[in-house]
Design an enzyme around this catalytic site. Structure first.
Site, PDB file in Angstrom:
ATOM      1  N   SER A 122       1.848  -0.022  -8.414  1.00  0.00           N
ATOM      2  CA  SER A 122       1.155  -1.161  -7.697  1.00  0.00           C
ATOM      3  C   SER A 122       2.006  -2.181  -6.743  1.00  0.00           C
ATOM      4  O   SER A 122       1.457  -2.757  -6.006  1.00  0.00           O
ATOM      5  CB  SER A 122       0.193  -1.818  -8.439  1.00  0.00           C
ATOM      6  OG  SER A 122       0.996  -2.752  -9.647  1.00  0.00           O
TER       7      SER A 122
ATOM      8  N   HIS B 291      -1.204   5.096  -4.491  1.00  0.00           N
ATOM      9  CA  HIS B 291      -1.408   3.818  -5.202  1.00  0.00           C
ATOM     10  C   HIS B 291      -3.355   3.807  -5.434  1.00  0.00           C
ATOM     11  O   HIS B 291      -3.653   3.275  -4.000  1.00  0.00           O
ATOM     12  CB  HIS B 291      -0.842   2.627  -4.534  1.00  0.00           C
ATOM     13  CG  HIS B 291      -1.406   1.355  -5.249  1.00  0.00           C
ATOM     14  ND1 HIS B 291      -1.377   0.056  -4.791  1.00  0.00           N
ATOM     15  CD2 HIS B 291      -1.703   0.901  -6.799  1.00  0.00           C
ATOM     16  CE1 HIS B 291      -2.018  -0.760  -5.523  1.00  0.00           C
ATOM     17  NE2 HIS B 291      -2.129  -0.233  -6.586  1.00  0.00           N
TER      18      HIS B 291
ATOM     19  N   GLU C 144      -3.904   3.635  -1.266  1.00  0.00           N
ATOM     20  CA  GLU C 144      -2.458   3.340  -0.385  1.00  0.00           C
ATOM     21  C   GLU C 144      -1.566   4.441  -0.656  1.00  0.00           C
ATOM     22  O   GLU C 144      -1.202   4.927  -1.719  1.00  0.00           O
ATOM     23  CB  GLU C 144      -1.896   2.025  -0.758  1.00  0.00           C
ATOM     24  CG  GLU C 144      -2.582   0.775  -0.330  1.00  0.00           C
ATOM     25  CD  GLU C 144      -1.768  -0.497  -0.809  1.00  0.00           C
ATOM     26  OE1 GLU C 144      -1.674  -1.363  -0.029  1.00  0.00           O
ATOM     27  OE2 GLU C 144      -1.235  -0.566  -1.986  1.00  0.00           O
TER      28      GLU C 144
ATOM     29  N   ASN D 142      -2.153  -5.617  -2.596  1.00  0.00           N
ATOM     30  CA  ASN D 142      -1.377  -6.368  -3.866  1.00  0.00           C
ATOM     31  C   ASN D 142      -0.424  -7.652  -3.173  1.00  0.00           C
ATOM     32  O   ASN D 142      -0.507  -8.814  -3.792  1.00  0.00           O
ATOM     33  CB  ASN D 142      -0.518  -5.755  -4.730  1.00  0.00           C
ATOM     34  CG  ASN D 142      -1.596  -4.937  -5.757  1.00  0.00           C
ATOM     35  OD1 ASN D 142      -2.642  -5.278  -5.714  1.00  0.00           O
ATOM     36  ND2 ASN D 142      -1.099  -4.083  -6.578  1.00  0.00           N
TER      37      ASN D 142
END
Length: 647
Positions: free
Chosen positions: A419, A440, A452, A490
């Site tokens: 992540s 991800h 992602e 993130n």
């Protein structure tokens, strides 16, 4: 059968068979799907006028596209009419008039629906006297206009409640959700669901049957009456208030009002057409639709062969749920974990997902059969893609790759669900670092649409292509991101959540902080989100991604007590049965939402500036589909730009 020579049609072909049944094939020129543009509607109107003068025994409308029946109206035409009520009114009038003409033909008409039948396509089908669906997996029917901030103004609000009753019709129109061929028949949206091989024979039999048109019966029919309509509308309105208490979305309320007061005829409510046409919400939701289409297109043009076997290492919540989604989509999955109990728990969650999505017992069992426990990793040598989904520790991941890499078959892809850890760091010990790609996913995997795809500078072209093809294969939206700590989603969430925690340090109640962002339009407040992600994950992301030196005191307190959020049952909230138990929120201080959203917007700008994503639109798309950022605001960068314009 010979086409009618007197009609100069570009998007339709009209044939008449030996029984004097007219067959109208829609096959929009220069497009892989059928869309009801102004030109297409004009040709349909021209055809109906011709048939008025040369009435056939019956008319059957079907598609010449492999992709499906009709994908809806031309979305670009909606976009062009933004902030122009006259053009908006003309667009509604055009479709309403043509479909009413179709509905009033003296001869029987039938729509033969195979594949997708959406929006204006379903409104066309509903305007026919009869409708049959073809029994295949990709046959889906929906009126999804509400998801674009608009309403089904070409007859859907009139006819769908008449066919299936207002309760079921409102459920579909206000959510935009689709139904498959069989459910459409059970609901009464269509007359029957028929096998592919018998579709045209069944259409002929149905259209010549002389049967009365389908209509709702019993209580659903009574609920359409003038007497009960206000009562039904009142109940639906209460549901809308629960779903959208801050009234961010106008279209659902417009649909309800047009049905209740005008029997589904939007032309009797020109003020609502003007309101929707001028609304920023509709413009932004149309923007989001185009962003979604751009993400979809990224994975579509790969020539890579589909993944038939994926091996997932790590059967925790993320790894287990990734495995489940892959099995659901028809891929053979081997699931590895040292803890057999975790694998069993993953299988249990998967069974619930399959039952919820598939309904059919045989399909559920087939998906379960594709999800194979593999605690010792025997599936690695035969897998097309090996995906690592263990905890966020670079040393542990590198150690795992050292064991996996020698076992990979030629051409296999090695992927990490990391992540936030850079691939350049994770690939240090690999013999072939160019074969490691980041894929991800976001939690919950079954519901979050974005994935992602993390590209390192070394990434091999065939691995890149395979990654995008895989994401597309499982029905997710791929977002290209460069190898940078936290990538996009993130990276922007960390400062947002940490700012919310600092508000708690300053004395604000968590429920009040979260309420500020619910009022802004977020589906979940930042502190509930932190609890959902896991406070340990929030700590790690914050430490790596935030430039702030000090950890918020409230976060440290929860971590010291081992209160990690939802997964431990306690964090900023107490969690019971997967739901946060919240105390009543206080009054939201002025400017709190602006304070909270500012670091998210600034970090999004930064990620674009350093090249993590290609441009502002992709950044907006990533934050919308990866975090649930209020869609009606069009994305964080678009939101900032429009705020500047207003100020």
């Amino acid at each position: 059968m010979m086409p009618v020579a007197t009609l100069d049609l570009q998007n339709f072909t009209l044939y008449t068979d030996d029984q004097h049944i007219a067959w109208l094939k829609i096959d929009c020129v220069g497009s892989s799907v059928n869309r009801l543009s102004a030109a297409v509607l004009q040709e349909l109107n021209q055809t109906l006028d011709y048939l008025n003068s040369h009435p056939p025994k019956a008319l059957i409308i079907y598609s010449g596209k492999a992709a499906g029946f009709i994908a809806g109206a031309d979305i670009d035409e909606f976009s062009e009419h933004g902030n122009n009520p006259e053009k908006g009114l003309a667009l509604v009038t055009r479709g309403w008039t043509v479909f009413n003409k179709l509905a009033k033909q003296s001869y029987p008409t039938l729509a033969l629906v195979q594949g997708h039948c959406l929006g204006g396509g379903l409104e066309l089908a509903l305007a026919c006297r009869y409708c049959l669906t073809v029994d295949q997996d990709d046959t889906r029917l929906a009126l999804p206009e509400v998801m674009l901030g608009i309403f089904p103004g070409w007859g859907g609000m009139l006819r769908l409640p008449e066919y299936i009753g207002p309760a079921a019709a409102m459920d579909l129109m206000l959510s935009g959700k689709s139904v498959d061929a069989r459910k459409a028949a059970r609901l009464g949206m269509v007359d029957a669901c028929v096998p592919v091989r018998l579709a045209k024979q069944a259409a002929v039999k149905q259209v010549l049957s002389g049967k009365k048109p389908r209509r709702a019966k019993g209580l659903p029919r009574l609920m359409n009456s003038k007497l009960l309509r206000p009562l039904v509308a009142g109940q639906v309105r209460k549901q809308l208030e629960k779903r959208d208490p801050y009234q961010h979305y106008q279209a659902p309320r417009a649909i309800l009002e047009i049905w209740e007061k005008h029997n589904g005829n939007a032309l009797k409510a020109p003020e609502l057409i003007e309101q929707i046409t001028r609304s920023n919400t509709a413009a932004n939701l149309l923007r989001v639709f185009h962003l979604q289409e751009r993400l979809k297109s990224i994975g579509k043009h790969s020539s890579t062969q589909e993944i038939s076997h994926i091996h997932v290492v790590g059967a925790g919540v993320m790894g287990g749920d990734i495995a489940a989604v892959c099995a659901l989509k028809g891929i053979r999955v081997t699931l590895q974990d040292q803890d057999r109990k975790r694998i069993a728990q993953a299988q249990g969650r998967a069974a619930k997902l399959f039952q919820r999505r598939l309904k059919d017992r045989r399909l559920v069992q087939a998906s379960l059969d594709r999800l194979i426990p593999d605690p010792d990793g025997h599936g690695i040598p035969s897998a097309d893609l090996v995906l690592e989904a263990i905890f966020e520790n670079a040393d542990a991941k590198r150690s795992l790759y050292t064991r996996i890499e020698p076992l990979l078959k030629p051409g296999a892809v090695l992927a990490s669900n990391t992540s936030s850890l850079p691939l350049s760091e994770l690939s240090l010990n690999l013999i072939n670092p160019e074969r490691l790609v980041g894929i991800h996913f976001f939690n919950p995997v079954s519901r979050m649409p974005l994935v992602e795809v993390v590209e390192s500078e070394l990434l091999a072209p065939d691995v890149r292509s395979a990654a995008y093809a895989f994401v597309n294969q499982i029905g997710k939206l791929p977002l290209p991101v460069k190898d940078s700590p936290g990538f996009l989603v993130n990276a922007v969430l960390a400062p947002y959540m940490l700012e919310a925690m600092r508000c708690v340090d300053e004395g604000l109640d968590p429920a009040t902080v979260d309420k500020a962002m619910l009022q802004f339009g977020m589906p979940m407040g930042p502190l509930e989100l932190a609890d959902t992600v896991g406070l340990d994950i929030a700590r790690d992301a914050g430490a790596q991604l935030s430039q702030q030196a000090a950890m918020p005191a409230c976060l440290k307190t929860h971590l010291d007590r081992q209160e990690l959020g939802r997964k431990t049952g306690q964090g900023f909230y107490t969690w019971k049965e997967g739901k946060a138990q919240k105390s009543p929120a206080g009054t939201v201080p002025n400017g709190l939402a602006d304070r909270l959203i500012k670091p998210l917007v600034e970090q999004t700008e930064h990620q674009v500036r350093i090249g993590v994503v290609e441009d502002d639109d992709l950044a907006d798309a990533g934050v919308i589909f990866g975090t649930g950022f209020a869609p009606f605001r069009g994305g964080p960068l678009h939101y900032k730009a429009t705020q500047k314009q207003r100020n």
